[in-house]
Design an enzyme around this catalytic site. Structure first.
Site, PDB file in Angstrom:
ATOM      1  N   ASP A 133       1.340  -1.549   0.088  1.00  9.93           N
ATOM      2  CA  ASP A 133       0.148   0.044  -0.546  1.00  9.93           C
ATOM      3  C   ASP A 133       0.550   1.239  -0.113  1.00  9.93           C
ATOM      4  OD1 ASP A 133      -2.729   1.050   0.269  1.00  9.93           O
ATOM      5  OD2 ASP A 133      -1.816   1.675   2.392  1.00  9.93           O
ATOM      6  N   TYR A 135       0.962   6.077  -0.532  1.00  7.76           N
ATOM      7  CA  TYR A 135       1.037   6.610   0.104  1.00  7.76           C
ATOM      8  C   TYR A 135       1.109   8.604  -0.618  1.00  7.76           C
ATOM      9  CZ  TYR A 135       0.595   9.721   3.996  1.00  7.76           C
ATOM     10  OH  TYR A 135       0.752  11.155   5.266  1.00  7.76           O
ATOM     11  N   HIS A 140      -3.940  14.187   0.010  1.00 11.48           N
ATOM     12  CA  HIS A 140      -4.248  13.830   0.709  1.00 11.48           C
ATOM     13  C   HIS A 140      -2.704  13.626   2.299  1.00 11.48           C
ATOM     14  CE1 HIS A 140      -4.658   9.892   3.948  1.00 11.48           C
ATOM     15  NE2 HIS A 140      -3.907   9.577   3.637  1.00 11.48           N
ATOM     16  N   ARG A 149       1.428  16.748  12.316  1.00 10.01           N
ATOM     17  CA  ARG A 149       2.343  17.390  12.759  1.00 10.01           C
ATOM     18  C   ARG A 149       2.863  18.955  12.337  1.00 10.01           C
ATOM     19  NH1 ARG A 149       4.962  16.974   8.687  1.00 10.01           N
ATOM     20  NH2 ARG A 149       7.676  16.770   9.660  1.00 10.01           N
ATOM     21  N   GLU A 206     -10.547   3.889   3.362  1.00 12.44           N
ATOM     22  CA  GLU A 206      -9.614   4.980   2.711  1.00 12.44           C
ATOM     23  C   GLU A 206      -9.580   4.394   0.473  1.00 12.44           C
ATOM     24  OE1 GLU A 206      -5.586   6.043   5.334  1.00 12.44           O
ATOM     25  OE2 GLU A 206      -5.511   3.824   3.464  1.00 12.44           O
ATOM     26  N   GLU A 208      -9.593   3.902  -2.698  1.00 13.64           N
ATOM     27  CA  GLU A 208      -7.634   3.935  -3.421  1.00 13.64           C
ATOM     28  C   GLU A 208      -8.375   2.881  -5.113  1.00 13.64           C
ATOM     29  OE1 GLU A 208      -4.291   2.527  -1.302  1.00 13.64           O
ATOM     30  OE2 GLU A 208      -5.273   2.475   0.491  1.00 13.64           O
ATOM     31  N   ASP A 240      -8.802   0.333   1.541  1.00  7.75           N
ATOM     32  CA  ASP A 240      -8.053  -0.019   2.665  1.00  7.75           C
ATOM     33  C   ASP A 240      -8.516   0.093   3.768  1.00  7.75           C
ATOM     34  OD1 ASP A 240      -6.048  -1.220   3.598  1.00  7.75           O
ATOM     35  OD2 ASP A 240      -4.588   0.995   3.379  1.00  7.75           O
ATOM     36  N   ARG A 244      -8.015   3.718  13.052  1.00  6.70           N
ATOM     37  CA  ARG A 244      -6.898   4.717  13.373  1.00  6.70           C
ATOM     38  C   ARG A 244      -6.961   4.713  14.442  1.00  6.70           C
ATOM     39  NH1 ARG A 244      -5.885   6.313   8.879  1.00  6.70           N
ATOM     40  NH2 ARG A 244      -7.522   6.533   7.307  1.00  6.70           N
ATOM     41  N   GLN A 247      -3.341   2.314  14.364  1.00  4.52           N
ATOM     42  CA  GLN A 247      -2.994   2.904  14.148  1.00  4.52           C
ATOM     43  C   GLN A 247      -1.419   3.952  14.896  1.00  4.52           C
ATOM     44  OE1 GLN A 247      -3.965   4.679   9.861  1.00  4.52           O
ATOM     45  NE2 GLN A 247      -1.839   5.272   9.534  1.00  4.52           N
ATOM     46  N   TYR A 251       2.203   2.780  14.860  1.00  2.00           N
ATOM     47  CA  TYR A 251       2.773   3.198  13.898  1.00  2.00           C
ATOM     48  C   TYR A 251       4.022   3.684  13.911  1.00  2.00           C
ATOM     49  CZ  TYR A 251       3.110   8.452  13.872  1.00  2.00           C
ATOM     50  OH  TYR A 251       2.948   9.993  13.775  1.00  2.00           O
ATOM     51  N   LYS A 260      -4.400  -2.431   9.200  1.00  3.67           N
ATOM     52  CA  LYS A 260      -4.260  -1.814   8.429  1.00  3.67           C
ATOM     53  C   LYS A 260      -3.776  -3.605   8.061  1.00  3.67           C
ATOM     54  CE  LYS A 260      -3.618   2.080   7.009  1.00  3.67           C
ATOM     55  NZ  LYS A 260      -4.131   2.932   6.552  1.00  3.67           N
ATOM     56  N   THR A 264      -8.873  -5.384   3.520  1.00  2.00           N
ATOM     57  CA  THR A 264      -8.946  -4.619   2.569  1.00  2.00           C
ATOM     58  C   THR A 264      -9.878  -5.276   1.257  1.00  2.00           C
ATOM     59  OG1 THR A 264      -6.109  -4.207   2.596  1.00  2.00           O
ATOM     60  CG2 THR A 264      -6.776  -3.821   0.751  1.00  2.00           C
ATOM     61  N   THR A 357      -4.601   7.145  -0.719  1.00  5.88           N
ATOM     62  CA  THR A 357      -6.063   7.468  -0.113  1.00  5.88           C
ATOM     63  C   THR A 357      -5.595   8.630  -1.090  1.00  5.88           C
ATOM     64  OG1 THR A 357      -5.769   6.817   2.314  1.00  5.88           O
ATOM     65  CG2 THR A 357      -7.162   8.506   1.665  1.00  5.88           C
ATOM     66  N   GLU A 371     -10.293  12.927   7.090  1.00  4.64           N
ATOM     67  CA  GLU A 371      -9.945  13.851   6.141  1.00  4.64           C
ATOM     68  C   GLU A 371     -11.396  14.162   6.285  1.00  4.64           C
ATOM     69  OE1 GLU A 371      -7.437  13.855   3.078  1.00  4.64           O
ATOM     70  OE2 GLU A 371      -8.055  12.105   3.258  1.00  4.64           O
TER      71      GLU A 371
END
Length: 423
Positions: A133, A135, A140, A149, A206, A208, A240, A244, A247, A251, A260, A264, A357, A371
């Site tokens: 997978d 990113y 996104h 962040r 997600e 995709e 996917d 959250r 994760q 992560y 994850k 899927t 995503t 989001e």
């Protein structure tokens, strides 16, 4: 003979203009009928599935290797390579044309080979060899980086230089319609001193696209842009599913794992790369210029509309919660594959690459609930006064995608999944 992508082609089968499956598409899947037929390979055409095994046995379809269409997966056919893929699609198109009597006027063969879609059970169309997978949507990644962040510098320093990805689990790739059990895992809310174990509370989707790899590459070898393109058999819709809260705790430092790995979902029909050829477009400008091995000359993105609908147990009709386009992807599927093999990683027939995503620049184009609800701070308003920040038990999510041609559309059908409670 006209090319199978010719917009003027018509089938002897009556096909609605809004159908995902006109003669210009001819996506591959694996199906069985209600009369107990063993799963085999078919092609979607209008409201029917064309049984390729019946055509092969009747001598109307010859790919040079007997029995590939009797397999319960597309891997043996994909292994035959791009020239066979193209030749087979052209022959199927020829058999379905309105002016060709071979199948049109053969009532007995039509009866055996054309199965109403309503009578068909659809299976996972391939044996997934490996699942990776990515990113690769700048929108996104920017949204997520802004949330968690630094609003001034939301992208990590490597993001504009490298297609970021992780190796996922092929064992839990499932076909549309498979129910998804809410996962359990370690959870540690910000105000908790220690983690606990229990059901995910922030379950997400997600949006995709999945890239189906139809040809292998040897261990130790890199790929060129053209080689990578030739290896791509086709595309599927891909959801996917993402936990959250699991994760968030797990992560660092190695990335997503159990968050994850539980499911899927993919659509049952693989739309071939060749069918999507008329809809190729150049992706966003890449700045800084990628390193030489990642530079691409071709238009490797696709103008593909994508929709997501949510339906709760209390709703009579689903509500659209996202409408975006595959063309926005910063890193193309070809670049992802080139990068995947760049270390010398061998690619196999049946590998599946998730695009990551797919989000666009506008709010309604966000491809995940993380989001859409902005990490839970902006709940979705639903009919009857319901609200959602993340998925609840009983919620059903349906994704659709298509490319719009002149008087026809090349579509994927749908990928649907309903959440069931953790046990």
């Amino acid at each position: 003979m006209p090319h199978p992508n010719d917009p003027s082609l018509r089938s002897f089968i009556d096909i609605d203009l809004a159908s995902d499956f006109p003669i210009q598409n001819l996506p591959y899947g694996v199906f069985s009928a209600k009369d107990g037929l063993a799963p085999r390979v078919g092609v979607a055409i209008g409201n029917y599935v064309l049984d390729l095994r019946e055509l092969e046995q009747d001598g109307r379809l010859d790919v040079g290797e007997l029995g590939v269409f009797a397999a319960p997966m597309l891997n043996p056919f994909m292994a035959l390579g791009p020239k066979v893929w193209s030749r087979t699609r052209a022959r199927i198109s020829e058999l379905l044309r309105h002016d060709n009597p071979e199948l049109r006027d053969n009532a007995e063969l039509r009866q055996r080979a054309l199965v109403p879609m309503a009578d068909a059970k659809l299976f996972l169309p391939l044996a997934v060899a490996g699942y990776t997978d990515f990113y690769s949507s700048k929108e996104h990644a920017t949204n997520v980086g802004t949330m968690f962040r630094d609003k001034a510098n939301p992208l990590l320093p490597n993001w504009l230089h490298i297609p970021i990805g992780y190796n996922g689990r092929s064992s839990t790739v499932v076909v549309s319609g498979t129910k998804v059990r809410r996962p359990r895992g370690q959870l540690k809310p910000p105000n908790a001193e220690l983690p606990s174990f229990g059901p995910c509370k922030r379950l997400d989707f997600e949006l995709e696209m999945g890239v189906v790899i139809g040809q292998p590459s040897p261990m130790g070898e890199m790929l060129t842009e053209s080689q990578a393109e030739e290896m791509i058999f086709g595309f599927v819709l891909l959801n996917d599913w993402s936990a959250r809260d699991i994760q968030q705790w797990e992560y660092v430092p190695l990335g997503p794992f159990q968050a994850k790995a539980f499911a899927t979902s993919i659509s049952p029909w693989i739309v071939t790369r060749e069918a999507l050829e008329p809809f190729r477009v150049h992706g966003p400008a890449q700045d800084p210029t990628p390193l030489p091995y990642l530079r691409q000359a071709g238009a490797n993105n696709y103008d593909m509309a994508l929709d997501v609908d949510l339906r709760t147990p209390q709703m009579n009709e689903p509500q659209n919660i996202c409408r975006t386009n595959f063309k926005y992807m910063y890193w193309s599927s070809v670049q992802q594959l080139v990068h995947h093999a760049s270390s010398g990683c061998a690619m196999n027939v049946g590998d599946l690459l998730g695009s990551g995503t797919i989000s666009g620049p506008d709010k309604q184009e966000r491809g995940s609930l993380l989001e859409i609800s902005w990490n839970g701070s902006e709940p979705i308003e639903l009919p009857g006064g319901e609200k959602r920040t993340f998925l609840e038990d009983g919620d059903s999510l349906t994704m659709r995608g298509w490319c719009q041609g002149n008087g026809y559309r090349v579509g994927f059908g749908e990928v649907e999944g309903t959440i069931t409670p953790a046990v």
